[in-house]
Design a protein around this motif. Structure first.
Motif: not given
Length: 106
Positions: A12-13, A15-16, A18-20, A22-23, A26
């Motif tokens: 989960r970390k 994944g989060s 990776d999301e952070e 990416q954000k 961006e």
């Protein structure tokens, strides 16, 4: 069960994270685009102001050949006045004052 909890938490970390990432990437892209837009708009405003100044001083009637001949001197004067010079203008400024300083000190 404790092993399942341990392995799921890093998943989960990651994944989060990776999301952070990416954000953040961006957001960086948007900020860089906004910066380019601001720089472009500032250049356009400056170009308009310079053209208005040239027109106001009636320098727009001077032939282009005379502008081309005088441009190196104009650049040197603008650089000496503290304006932010373009990279190619810096070496011109450095090479011109050195001989003058050497002659003035002799």
């Amino acid at each position: 069960m404790s092993e399942a909890n341990t392995t799921s938490k890093p998943g989960r970390k990651a994944g989060s994270l990776d999301e952070e990432i990416q954000k953040a990437a961006e957001k960086l892209r948007r900020l860089q685009e906004r910066q380019r837009d601001q720089q472009r708009k500032e250049r356009e405003r400056n170009q308009k102001a310079v053209l208005e100044l040239i027109k106001a001083e009636r320098l727009d009637v001077v032939p282009a050949d005379q502008w081309k001949a005088a441009l190196p001197k104009i650049k040197a004067l603008l650089v000496e006045d503290g304006s932010k010079p373009a990279e190619p203008a810096k070496p011109v400024q450095k090479t011109q004052p050195e001989p003058v300083t050497a002659e003035a000190s002799q």
